[in-house]
Design a protein around this motif. Structure first.
Motif, PDB file in Angstrom:
ATOM      1  N   LYS A 263       0.833  -1.206   0.000  1.00 31.43           N
ATOM      2  CA  LYS A 263       0.000   0.000   0.000  1.00 31.43           C
ATOM      3  C   LYS A 263       0.867   1.254   0.000  1.00 31.43           C
ATOM      4  O   LYS A 263       0.547   2.227  -0.688  1.00 31.43           O
ATOM      5  N   LEU A 264       1.954   1.241   0.763  1.00 28.18           N
ATOM      6  CA  LEU A 264       2.868   2.388   0.768  1.00 28.18           C
ATOM      7  C   LEU A 264       3.486   2.591  -0.607  1.00 28.18           C
ATOM      8  O   LEU A 264       3.610   3.730  -1.087  1.00 28.18           O
ATOM      9  N   ALA A 265       3.849   1.490  -1.252  1.00 25.74           N
ATOM     10  CA  ALA A 265       4.412   1.581  -2.597  1.00 25.74           C
ATOM     11  C   ALA A 265       3.370   2.135  -3.568  1.00 25.74           C
ATOM     12  O   ALA A 265       3.701   2.944  -4.449  1.00 25.74           O
ATOM     13  N   ARG A 266       2.128   1.730  -3.406  1.00 25.28           N
ATOM     14  CA  ARG A 266       1.063   2.215  -4.289  1.00 25.28           C
ATOM     15  C   ARG A 266       0.824   3.711  -4.077  1.00 25.28           C
ATOM     16  O   ARG A 266       0.606   4.449  -5.049  1.00 25.28           O
ATOM     17  N   ILE A 267       0.877   4.163  -2.831  1.00 21.36           N
ATOM     18  CA  ILE A 267       0.741   5.600  -2.548  1.00 21.36           C
ATOM     19  C   ILE A 267       1.846   6.367  -3.277  1.00 21.36           C
ATOM     20  O   ILE A 267       1.584   7.389  -3.923  1.00 21.36           O
ATOM     21  N   SER A 268       3.066   5.878  -3.182  1.00 19.11           N
ATOM     22  CA  SER A 268       4.200   6.537  -3.850  1.00 19.11           C
ATOM     23  C   SER A 268       4.031   6.533  -5.365  1.00 19.11           C
ATOM     24  O   SER A 268       4.284   7.535  -6.038  1.00 19.11           O
ATOM     25  N   GLU A 269       3.600   5.391  -5.889  1.00 12.32           N
ATOM     26  CA  GLU A 269       3.406   5.271  -7.336  1.00 12.32           C
ATOM     27  C   GLU A 269       2.361   6.262  -7.832  1.00 12.32           C
ATOM     28  O   GLU A 269       2.567   6.950  -8.842  1.00 12.32           O
ATOM     29  N   LEU A 270       1.253   6.357  -7.124  1.00  9.89           N
ATOM     30  CA  LEU A 270       0.190   7.278  -7.530  1.00  9.89           C
ATOM     31  C   LEU A 270       0.647   8.726  -7.399  1.00  9.89           C
ATOM     32  O   LEU A 270       0.302   9.568  -8.240  1.00  9.89           O
ATOM     33  N   SER A 271       1.428   9.009  -6.385  1.00 17.88           N
ATOM     34  CA  SER A 271       1.942  10.368  -6.210  1.00 17.88           C
ATOM     35  C   SER A 271       2.860  10.761  -7.365  1.00 17.88           C
ATOM     36  O   SER A 271       2.747  11.865  -7.908  1.00 17.88           O
ATOM     37  N   LYS A 272       3.747   9.859  -7.744  1.00 17.00           N
ATOM     38  CA  LYS A 272       4.656  10.129  -8.865  1.00 17.00           C
ATOM     39  C   LYS A 272       3.873  10.315 -10.157  1.00 17.00           C
ATOM     40  O   LYS A 272       4.151  11.222 -10.948  1.00 17.00           O
TER      41      LYS A 272
END
Length: 79
Positions: A6-15
């Motif tokens: 989930k943390l990785a997905r948050i970062s991915e969406l932010s980028k």
């Protein structure tokens, strides 16, 4: 704590939001994940605060009343 995925997905969406933009569904997902992250962070922070006792140089407990009350309420809910 949120999962690594989930943390990785948050970062991915932010980028992606900064580079190409998000679809409506992705923006909703991002907001949902952020809300979940904030909720988890607040719970963790409260647990840390409940473990704190403030003591002055004379050894007197000077923990703020609001924190003492919060600890008491937490303990009452646990029973």
């Amino acid at each position: 704590m949120l999962s690594k995925e989930k943390l990785a997905r948050i970062s991915e969406l932010s980028k992606r939001a900064k580079s190409t933009g998000l679809t409506k569904a992705e923006a909703n997902e991002q907001q949902s994940l952020r809300n979940e992250y904030i909720k988890t962070f607040r719970q963790s922070f409260k647990q840390q605060l409940h473990a704190v006792t403030v003591v002055d140089e004379n050894g007197n407990d000077v923990t703020p009343d609001a924190l003492k009350e919060s600890k008491k309420n937490k303990n009452n809910r646990a029973h």
